[in-house]
Motif scaffolding. Sequence first.
Motif: not given
Length: 127
Positions: A105-106, A111-112, A125-126
Motif C-alpha cells: 500500500e505504501e 507513486y500516486g 492487516f494494518l
Amino acid sequence: MCFQKDLIQSLAYQTAFDFGSLLGLEMPIIIKVSKAQKFERGCFAIWENMSDENGNQYHQITLAMGVHWENAPELGNTIIHELIHCWQEEKGLDVDHNAEFWAFEELANKYGYTIRYPGDNYTEFLH
C-alpha cells in the motif's frame, strides 16, 4: 470502440511495465480489455496465471472496459492491484488480500496510486 480498447490497453501496459519493474516480476504479462462493465462479484479486473502451448507461464490481466475508459486513475490503481497478485503468485504465496498484499500500500501511495477498493478488508492487516 477499438480505439478506446487500444488506448486502455496501451496505458495499462505502460503502468504494468513501470510498476512491474519495481516489483521485480519475472513472468511476461498479457493485458486484455473486455467489453464488460464489471465481472463476477463486482470485480473490475481478473488476474490469471496462464501457460502457452509450450508450457511457458505468463500472467494475464483482463480489464473491464466500462469502468476503465472513463477513469484513468482507476486504471492505474487496478493494474497495480493485479500486479501485486502476480507478485504473490511468483513468490509462491497465497494470492489474496492478505498481509503480503497490503504491505505494498505504501509503495503504491508513493507513486500516486492506491490498491484499495470499496469494502476491501485492508484494515485487518494494518500493523
